[in-house]
Motif scaffolding. Structure first.
Motif, PDB file in Angstrom:
ATOM      1  N   ASN A 285       0.824  -1.204   0.000  1.00  0.00           N
ATOM      2  CA  ASN A 285       0.000   0.000   0.000  1.00  0.00           C
ATOM      3  C   ASN A 285       0.863   1.260   0.000  1.00  0.00           C
ATOM      4  OD1 ASN A 285      -2.689  -1.232   0.208  1.00  0.00           O
ATOM      5  ND2 ASN A 285      -1.964  -1.944   2.189  1.00  0.00           N
ATOM      6  N   LEU A 286       2.186   1.075   0.064  1.00  0.00           N
ATOM      7  CA  LEU A 286       3.140   2.174  -0.044  1.00  0.00           C
ATOM      8  C   LEU A 286       4.129   1.847  -1.159  1.00  0.00           C
ATOM      9  CD1 LEU A 286       4.055   2.947   3.698  1.00  0.00           C
ATOM     10  CD2 LEU A 286       2.633   4.345   2.186  1.00  0.00           C
ATOM     11  N   PRO A 287       4.575   2.861  -1.902  1.00  0.00           N
ATOM     12  CA  PRO A 287       5.528   2.605  -2.981  1.00  0.00           C
ATOM     13  C   PRO A 287       6.929   2.349  -2.463  1.00  0.00           C
ATOM     14  CG  PRO A 287       5.102   4.953  -2.812  1.00  0.00           C
ATOM     15  CD  PRO A 287       4.155   4.283  -1.851  1.00  0.00           C
ATOM     16  N   LEU A 288       7.701   1.656  -3.265  1.00  0.00           N
ATOM     17  CA  LEU A 288       9.101   1.424  -2.958  1.00  0.00           C
ATOM     18  C   LEU A 288       9.794   2.749  -2.661  1.00  0.00           C
ATOM     19  CD1 LEU A 288      11.452  -0.719  -3.026  1.00  0.00           C
ATOM     20  CD2 LEU A 288      11.848   0.058  -5.370  1.00  0.00           C
ATOM     21  N   GLY A 289      10.610   2.750  -1.621  1.00  0.00           N
ATOM     22  CA  GLY A 289      11.322   3.963  -1.265  1.00  0.00           C
ATOM     23  C   GLY A 289      10.655   4.772  -0.180  1.00  0.00           C
ATOM     24  N   THR A 290       9.596   4.238   0.408  1.00  0.00           N
ATOM     25  CA  THR A 290       8.916   4.924   1.504  1.00  0.00           C
ATOM     26  C   THR A 290       8.882   4.025   2.723  1.00  0.00           C
ATOM     27  OG1 THR A 290       6.729   4.153   0.789  1.00  0.00           O
ATOM     28  CG2 THR A 290       7.457   6.285  -0.056  1.00  0.00           C
ATOM     29  N   VAL A 291       8.753   4.647   3.884  1.00  0.00           N
ATOM     30  CA  VAL A 291       8.631   3.931   5.151  1.00  0.00           C
ATOM     31  C   VAL A 291       7.472   4.542   5.916  1.00  0.00           C
ATOM     32  CG1 VAL A 291       9.754   3.343   7.332  1.00  0.00           C
ATOM     33  CG2 VAL A 291      11.112   3.447   5.234  1.00  0.00           C
ATOM     34  N   GLY A 292       6.562   3.705   6.380  1.00  0.00           N
ATOM     35  CA  GLY A 292       5.429   4.175   7.177  1.00  0.00           C
ATOM     36  C   GLY A 292       5.675   3.890   8.644  1.00  0.00           C
ATOM     37  N   VAL A 293       5.722   4.931   9.443  1.00  0.00           N
ATOM     38  CA  VAL A 293       5.973   4.742  10.877  1.00  0.00           C
ATOM     39  C   VAL A 293       5.190   5.792  11.659  1.00  0.00           C
ATOM     40  CG1 VAL A 293       8.098   6.122  10.730  1.00  0.00           C
ATOM     41  CG2 VAL A 293       7.732   4.638  12.688  1.00  0.00           C
ATOM     42  N   CYS A 294       4.501   5.349  12.699  1.00  0.00           N
ATOM     43  CA  CYS A 294       3.749   6.274  13.534  1.00  0.00           C
ATOM     44  C   CYS A 294       3.839   5.816  14.980  1.00  0.00           C
ATOM     45  CB  CYS A 294       2.282   6.362  13.095  1.00  0.00           C
ATOM     46  SG  CYS A 294       1.336   4.850  13.351  1.00  0.00           S
ATOM     47  N   SER A 295       3.631   6.732  15.894  1.00  0.00           N
ATOM     48  CA  SER A 295       3.557   6.379  17.307  1.00  0.00           C
ATOM     49  C   SER A 295       2.101   6.148  17.673  1.00  0.00           C
ATOM     50  CB  SER A 295       4.162   7.495  18.167  1.00  0.00           C
ATOM     51  OG  SER A 295       3.497   8.711  17.947  1.00  0.00           O
ATOM     52  N   GLY A 296       1.869   5.396  18.743  1.00  0.00           N
ATOM     53  CA  GLY A 296       0.504   5.088  19.148  1.00  0.00           C
ATOM     54  C   GLY A 296      -0.091   3.978  18.288  1.00  0.00           C
ATOM     55  N   PRO A 297      -1.430   3.925  18.203  1.00  0.00           N
ATOM     56  CA  PRO A 297      -2.085   2.848  17.460  1.00  0.00           C
ATOM     57  C   PRO A 297      -1.710   2.857  15.979  1.00  0.00           C
ATOM     58  CG  PRO A 297      -3.655   4.001  18.861  1.00  0.00           C
ATOM     59  CD  PRO A 297      -2.397   4.816  18.864  1.00  0.00           C
ATOM     60  N   MET A 298      -1.369   1.679  15.468  1.00  0.00           N
ATOM     61  CA  MET A 298      -1.007   1.560  14.058  1.00  0.00           C
ATOM     62  C   MET A 298      -1.872   0.543  13.325  1.00  0.00           C
ATOM     63  SD  MET A 298       2.629   0.532  12.397  1.00  0.00           S
ATOM     64  CE  MET A 298       2.849   0.495  10.618  1.00  0.00           C
ATOM     65  N   MET A 299      -2.130  -0.580  13.992  1.00  0.00           N
ATOM     66  CA  MET A 299      -2.985  -1.608  13.409  1.00  0.00           C
ATOM     67  C   MET A 299      -4.064  -1.968  14.426  1.00  0.00           C
ATOM     68  SD  MET A 299      -0.163  -3.993  11.448  1.00  0.00           S
ATOM     69  CE  MET A 299      -1.336  -4.714  10.302  1.00  0.00           C
ATOM     70  N   ALA A 300      -5.182  -2.456  13.934  1.00  0.00           N
ATOM     71  CA  ALA A 300      -6.380  -2.603  14.760  1.00  0.00           C
ATOM     72  C   ALA A 300      -6.422  -3.922  15.526  1.00  0.00           C
ATOM     73  CB  ALA A 300      -7.626  -2.488  13.881  1.00  0.00           C
ATOM     74  N   ALA A 301      -7.197  -3.904  16.601  1.00  0.00           N
ATOM     75  CA  ALA A 301      -7.579  -5.152  17.264  1.00  0.00           C
ATOM     76  C   ALA A 301      -8.461  -5.942  16.302  1.00  0.00           C
ATOM     77  CB  ALA A 301      -8.335  -4.861  18.550  1.00  0.00           C
ATOM     78  N   VAL A 302      -8.377  -7.263  16.380  1.00  0.00           N
ATOM     79  CA  VAL A 302      -9.142  -8.136  15.487  1.00  0.00           C
ATOM     80  C   VAL A 302     -10.020  -9.058  16.316  1.00  0.00           C
ATOM     81  CG1 VAL A 302      -9.031  -9.873  13.662  1.00  0.00           C
ATOM     82  CG2 VAL A 302      -7.299  -8.061  13.770  1.00  0.00           C
ATOM     83  N   GLU A 303     -11.318  -9.003  16.055  1.00  0.00           N
ATOM     84  CA  GLU A 303     -12.282  -9.875  16.732  1.00  0.00           C
ATOM     85  C   GLU A 303     -13.244 -10.434  15.697  1.00  0.00           C
ATOM     86  OE1 GLU A 303     -11.947  -7.192  20.810  1.00  0.00           O
ATOM     87  OE2 GLU A 303     -13.892  -7.351  19.811  1.00  0.00           O
ATOM     88  N   LEU A 304     -13.745 -11.629  15.945  1.00  0.00           N
ATOM     89  CA  LEU A 304     -14.645 -12.316  15.024  1.00  0.00           C
ATOM     90  C   LEU A 304     -15.908 -12.753  15.756  1.00  0.00           C
ATOM     91  CD1 LEU A 304     -12.113 -14.700  13.216  1.00  0.00           C
ATOM     92  CD2 LEU A 304     -12.808 -12.413  12.512  1.00  0.00           C
ATOM     93  N   PHE A 305     -17.012 -12.840  15.020  1.00  0.00           N
ATOM     94  CA  PHE A 305     -18.225 -13.383  15.624  1.00  0.00           C
ATOM     95  C   PHE A 305     -18.986 -14.235  14.617  1.00  0.00           C
ATOM     96  CE2 PHE A 305     -19.459  -9.211  13.970  1.00  0.00           C
ATOM     97  CZ  PHE A 305     -20.660  -9.474  13.301  1.00  0.00           C
TER      98      PHE A 305
END
Length: 404
Positions: free
Chosen positions: A180-200
């Motif tokens: 989802n990002l082009p070559l030559g980039t880096v995605g970095v953030c502080s705090g929440p980055m990816m979601a909790a996963v739950e199923l029902f």
């Protein structure tokens, strides 16, 4: 913020040291070898053997058969110091590959469609480089080759078996090749980055009958349909608008023919969110809505609600370290993307619950070469130039965290 992709020349000029550039052909060979023999969670026997053999050749200390197929490599620097862990996942997906390439999967119905073959190759090269240059850092680096990220989850069992102890890990980092990002980039953030996963999964029990005589029935399809619609009100009316959350019903099965009212209906879905405070609210509201609608129609239900992974939440200080390193590797602030959250999930979250750390994305898409299919697609592939960049990022993080 939308990052401006770096040009091919800028990528070529990325600050990768000659010793790591020299590993590029090995990185590609290792990754393609792993790609041809994909294995599902906790069955990564060939993959683990490949990793173990390389570590043995290089004389790197290792612990094998951790949580089944996991491996932990230990590389020590020039002097005692902090302990940094690097995590790489090894498993593949139950997908039939459609790529027509020389390294196409030889295991029909299984495919590295998420980049874990690349993660393993990057971690191997990082272990090799550090073992050859122990004078560049002090302390210890533990490289965790983890099984079963795609399910049922290998991080928690590895933690239970002590991978963060002896010596005790002070911080942990990991990366995900990211189309989802082009070559030559880096995605970095502080705090929440990816979601909790739950199923029902929910089964609605009504009362079947003739489609022309509905008054004699309790129509499970009508009940389930109202539930599907009402569940959307959780995000719209129960979750703070400043918090991101998703409630998706992805499966609805009921009935077999035109003129019979179905006595049962089955719905299945997933829940995603960043804020841990929603961990109790959302499942509670899901059941309240299902119970209320069923009661109003005289139906009953069986609900199976499962929590898979918590949210991936990065530590601010370690994220800042990774960001500062990324800016030196891609050699352009435009190449570092701070707005890189996704509702996808990852069991790296379990490691981050135990020690401060940072999980980040390494751009790997190259649309010009047709390497931009999304993750989990049967034609997923990535630009292997990213492999050397991943090693450089890891090594510089080690050198900065474990500075001499």
């Amino acid at each position: 913020m939308v990052s401006t992709p770096l040009s091919p020349d800028a990528v070529a000029r990325a600050s990768i040291r000659p010793e790591i550039r020299a590993l590029q052909s090995d990185l590609v060979a290792w990754r393609r070898r792993l790609h041809q023999y994909p294995e599902l969670g906790f069955r990564e026997h060939l993959t683990a053997a490949f990793v173990r053999q390389r570590l043995e050749e290089w004389g790197i200390d290792r612990e094998t058969e951790v949580a089944g197929t996991g491996i932990v490599a230990t590389v020590r620097g020039a002097a005692p110091g902090p302990v940094l862990a690097i995590r790489a996942d090894m498993d593949a997906l139950p997908i039939l590959e459609e790529n027509e390439v020389s390294y196409r999967s030889k295991h029909d119905g299984k495919m590295h469609a998420c980049g874990h073959d690349g993660h393993t190759a990057i971690a191997l090269a990082t272990a090799y480089y550090l073992s050859q240059h122990p004078h560049t850092f002090q302390g210890t680096v533990k490289i965790i080759f983890q099984p079963a990220e795609e399910g049922p989850g290998g991080a928690a069992p590895m933690i239970a078996e002590g991978v963060l102890q002896n010596p005790k890990v002070d911080a942990i980092i990991g990366l995900h090749l990211w189309n989802n990002l082009p070559l030559g980039t880096v995605g970095v953030c502080s705090g929440p980055m990816m979601a909790a996963v739950e199923l029902f999964d929910c089964e609605i029990q009504g009362k079947g009958g003739h489609g022309a005589i509905p008054q004699q029935t309790i129509d499970s399809i009508v009940v389930a349909s109202q539930i599907v619609t009402a569940l959307q009100a959780i995000v719209a009316r129960n979750v703070n608008p400043l918090d991101a959350a998703v409630v998706t019903v992805g499966s609805f099965h009921a009935g077999r023919t035109h003129n019979v009212i179905a006595d049962t209906a089955e719905i299945s879905g997933t829940v995603r969110y960043f804020n841990p405070e929603l961990a109790a609210l959302i499942p509670q509201r899901v059941e309240q809505i299902i119970a209320g609608i069923c009661q109003s129609h005289g139906a009953s239900y069986k609900l199976d609600y499962r929590k898979l992974y918590p949210a991936v939440i990065n530590d601010g200080a370690i994220a800042a370290l990774v960001r500062s390193v990324a800016e030196t590797v891609v050699d352009s602030p435009a190449g570092v993307v701070p707005d890189c959250q996704t509702m996808g999930g990852e069991d790296m979250s379990y490691f981050l619950q135990q020690v401060p750390g940072c999980y980040f994305f390494l751009g790997s898409a190259n649309a010009a070469l047709g390497l931009a299919y999304p993750h989990h697609h049967p034609r997923f592939d990535f630009d292997e130039t990213a492999l050397g960049m991943g090693v450089e990022l890891f090594v510089r993080c080690v050198e900065k965290f474990c500075s001499v």
